[in-house]
Enzyme design. Structure first.
Site, PDB file in Angstrom:
ATOM      1  CG  ASN A 150      -0.452  -0.404   2.494  1.00  0.00           C
ATOM      2  OD1 ASN A 150       0.769  -0.603   2.732  1.00  0.00           O
ATOM      3  ND2 ASN A 150      -1.069   0.528   3.670  1.00  0.00           N
ATOM      4  CG  ASP A 210      -2.037  -4.804   5.351  1.00  0.00           C
ATOM      5  OD1 ASP A 210      -2.831  -5.219   5.936  1.00  0.00           O
ATOM      6  OD2 ASP A 210      -1.106  -4.054   5.681  1.00  0.00           O
ATOM      7  CG  HIS A 226      -6.559  -5.255   6.563  1.00  0.00           C
ATOM      8  ND1 HIS A 226      -5.895  -4.386   7.176  1.00  0.00           N
ATOM      9  CD2 HIS A 226      -7.952  -4.856   6.751  1.00  0.00           C
ATOM     10  CE1 HIS A 226      -6.654  -3.489   7.657  1.00  0.00           C
ATOM     11  NE2 HIS A 226      -7.466  -3.825   7.320  1.00  0.00           N
ATOM     12  CG  HIS A 229      -3.030  -7.274  10.874  1.00  0.00           C
ATOM     13  ND1 HIS A 229      -4.341  -7.363  10.483  1.00  0.00           N
ATOM     14  CD2 HIS A 229      -2.664  -6.542   9.967  1.00  0.00           C
ATOM     15  CE1 HIS A 229      -4.698  -6.837   9.407  1.00  0.00           C
ATOM     16  NE2 HIS A 229      -3.686  -6.080   8.969  1.00  0.00           N
ATOM     17  CG  ASP A 276       0.100  -3.934  10.861  1.00  0.00           C
ATOM     18  OD1 ASP A 276       0.569  -3.432   9.648  1.00  0.00           O
ATOM     19  OD2 ASP A 276      -0.904  -3.798  11.172  1.00  0.00           O
TER      20      ASP A 276
END
Lengths: 312, 430
Positions: free
Chosen positions: B95, B153, B180, B233, B306
């Protein structure tokens, strides 16, 4: 405030004694201002900055009147809450204001925690006039003042708060205050507007409004923002009125001495019907005038004043 | 140059070594692993007595921000920060701006990382073009340039249809689709976990079900197409349980948890500190404890940071408009040792698996890395030293960490990658 508090950020940090101190102070100010002379210039030479980053007419006017009666210098500063990408950041607004050296900043802002952020970044005392749906301490104080005055007590009462609980700073501050003072607080409204696990704040939830108001001493109606319907929290304003509006029929079922409150501005025919709002049980307009006394007491205490030094 | 690591307790789950041995590194390659190697063979000696020596730690979830947000992090600062925190390999999430959805950007990122010369960077490509959730990105071309996984993500893979195709298409390359997991219609405008604390603070909450719904969708799709789903995550106990059951059925599902989801619960939001704002949010204590259980029972494969750097002003603002995420490279080892090893009795071997060998396998580094003949790829850490976290010592360009000033037991000491030897410094060691 008291030696302990430089700011009034919310009701949650206050204890019972501190709450009573403010209410007692407000009572004295109310008596002082009952006559023709409404000036009590204890804050002469102090600069109070009213920072309203969200629209407010009544709270802002109420604070301004309180400030004027206390003889403070006033600066009104309007700014719209910024995004991260356009406009001045909140932090920079605060730093700009700090260089004007105010003694007290009164702030309304749409973001929860913004009053704390302000207090953390400025030397002045901060009076929170509403930080998003988090707290609105002077509203809860003026409500408590009104209840105490009308009911003769601020303990052992059954108090129903109804309507848009989820988005209401008034509710949160009132819950903190009223439970601290030993009252039973019952929340009512559609489940879509009751936030999760709010029972953890020592309140009961009763989504059936007719059941909720049984035996109530105080019924506090909250304003329904019309845009909540578009967000599908309920199907229509009419249906909301049918299920949760305080009507004459419902009023009849309340205890004889019970009172009806509303922080304003009211939506007639939505959460409260005209005959109730204008009826004998309604203390809505008294809430407004009591607001001035409460704000005088809060500002006086924030400026370092002591209640026992106030004389009639 | 000859480097000798003396008296370190080697823990290498790949080879099964779990004892005190010396390691001699010659010109960036492991030359000998043995007892009592002679110091005269070395130009430099690291005394690793009372320390753990492990195959280099691998972080499979990190945002390095280049290209597009170099004010927050660059390849160089990110790779230095990674090694300063004890990681020798990190991924770069796609991203960026422009987003990493094509071979040219993958190659640029690898080139910049290579030039920086610190941690190895393994790019993760976007699932969809522009991460817009409509058409598949050029996954094959990106694999050719070295991506190790795909992910949109920051956002979930937008539709079930696209997720199904991604899981199918990636089988050719043997790479996971990293998800995600967030049902965005349930999280609009939300800041923190939805529950008692969000109710009390008047903040809009993200319910755990927003995660659960997407995890459920993906597990169902993945079983159907026999793909490889990696849930990024993880934070919800219910999602963890779904993954546990999928694994029991034999589905290929892997997952990771962040150090902050092991360390904090949502009561930390009480002071409106924007450094506790991240996606997914830190959850309630029961969720946190279930994550620790997931580490212990093997459901959770690895710990990933993360790492999400942001410029100061994106956190020094109102909580409902602040940027999501915190930096993680330089606090991960201390936080994990403090919580898992010291407070919840997780064995060091399990921690090394979760932070080194398991994540390495997920991104295709299948060989034992701590063996004679291999390129030096080593993390040295201390379990007994207490460190007060000082972000001003970090190599990251950003400082958005909730661990600032906290005293944690355990810290990274050295990260070694080839001829690059970094002495880690994340705070005052006491």
């Amino acid at each position: 405030m008291s030696v302990k508090h430089k700011n009034l950020l919310g009701i949650e940090p206050l204890d019972k004694v501190e709450i009573e101190q403010i209410l007692d102070g407000a009572k004295i100010f109310k008596e002082l201002c009952a006559g023709n002379n409404k000036k009590f210039p204890a804050l002469r030479g102090k600069l109070i900055l009213n920072l309203f980053m969200e629209n407010s007419t009544r709270t802002r006017s109420s604070f301004e009147i309180a400030e004027k009666r206390l003889g403070a210098d006033i600066l009104n500063f309007s700014a719209s809450a910024s995004s991260l990408t356009k406009g001045e950041s909140f932090y920079d607004t605060i730093k700009t204001l700090e260089s004007m050296e105010p003694h007290i900043v009164v702030m309304r802002h749409s973001s929860p925690g913004s009053a704390k952020f302000l207090a953390d970044n400025i030397d002045a005392s901060v009076a929170n006039a509403g930080d998003g749906p988090h707290e609105h301490p002077t509203q809860a104080l003026l409500d408590a003042f009104t209840i105490r005055e009308k009911m003769g007590t601020l303990t052992g009462l059954k108090i129903v708060i109804a309507g848009d609980i989820a988005h209401s700073r008034v509710t949160r501050s009132n819950i903190f205050l009223l439970t601290k003072m030993g009252n039973d607080v019952v929340l009512s409204g559609p489940a879509t507007l009751i936030p999760r696990e709010i029972e953890g704040l020592n309140v009961k939830v009763e989504t059936d409004f007719d059941k909720a108001i049984e035996d109530a001493d105080v019924v506090m109606m909250l304003r329904i923002q019309k845009e909540r319907q578009k967000e599908s929290f309920f199907p229509s304003l009419e249906e909301f009125n049918m299920l949760y509006g305080l009507s004459r029929e419902r009023l009849k079922r309340l205890k004889e001495k019970s009172i009806v409150m509303h922080p304003g501005p009211i939506n007639r025919g939505v959460e409260i019907n005209s005959e109730v709002a204008d009826g004998a049980r309604s203390v809505i307009l008294e809430q407004v005038s009591n607001g001035i006394s409460i704000r005088m007491a809060v500002l006086y205490l924030l400026a370092g004043g002591k209640i026992n030094e106030l004389t009639h | 140059m000859n480097l000798l690591i003396k008296n370190g307790h080697i823990i290498n789950p790949d080879s099964g070594i779990d004892k005190v041995l010396d390691i001699l590194i010659v010109d960036g390659r492991v030359d000998k692993i043995d007892v009592n190697l002679d110091e005269s063979m070395a130009d430099k000696v690291i005394d690793a007595g009372n320390m753990i020596v492990a195959p280099g730690f691998v972080d499979i979830h990190a945002h390095l921000r280049e290209p597009g947000n170099e004010r927050a992090e660059t390849m160089e600062s990110g790779c230095k920060a990674a090694m300063n925190g004890g990681f020798t390999t990190v991924t770069a999430m796609p991203n960026t701006n422009p987003c990493m959805d094509n071979a040219a950007i993958v190659s640029l990122v690898r080139e910049k990382a290579h030039r920086a010369g610190y941690a190895k960077v393994c790019p993760v490509g976007a699932v969809s073009k522009g991460r817009e959730g409509r058409e598949l990105a050029a996954i094959g071309e990106m694999v050719h340039e070295g991506i190790v996984a795909v992910s949109d993500d920051g956002s979930p893979v937008a539709t079930a249809e696209l997720m199904k195709k991604a899981l199918e298409y990636c089988q050719l390359f043997g790479i996971p689709v990293m998800e995600h997991a967030e049902e965005v219609t349930l999280t609009r405008g939300a800041v923190m976990n939805e529950g008692f604390m969000s109710t009390k603070l008047g903040l809009k909450g993200m319910p755990t079900v927003a995660e659960d719904i997407v995890v459920a969708r993906d597990i169902i799709l993945n079983r159907y197409v026999r793909g490889w789903l990696h849930v990024s995550h993880l934070s919800s106990a219910y999602s963890l349980d779904m993954i546990r059951r999928a694994k029991e059925r034999g589905d290929r599902v892997t997952t990771e948890v962040t150090p902050h989801h092991l360390f904090f619960n949502d009561s930390r939001l009480e002071q409106f500190d924007t450094n506790f704002v991240m996606k997914p949010p830190v959850r309630v204590e029961a969720d946190r404890l279930s994550m620790i259980e997931g580490i212990k029972d093997g459901t959770i494969d690895c710990i990933a940071t993360d790492h999400a750097p942001h410029p100061h002003e994106y956190k020094n603002c109102e909580i409902d408009i602040c940027a999501f995420g915190i930096i993680g490279f330089e606090t991960a080892i201390s936080a994990v040792l403090d919580v898992l090893y010291h407070r919840y009795d997780v064995p060091l071997k399990r921690i090394v698996e979760c932070m080194s060998t398991n994540p390495a396998k997920i991104i295709g580094m299948k060989d034992d890395r701590l063996r004679v003949g291999a390129k030096a790829d080593i993390t040295v850490f201390s379990t007994g030293s207490e460190v007060v976290i000082r972000p001003e010592r970090f190599k990251s360009r950003s400082r958005n960490t909730p661990f600032k000033g906290m005293k944690l037991k355990g810290c990274p000491v050295y990260a070694i990658s080839g001829t690059r030897v970094v002495r880690c410094d994340v705070g005052e060691v006491q």
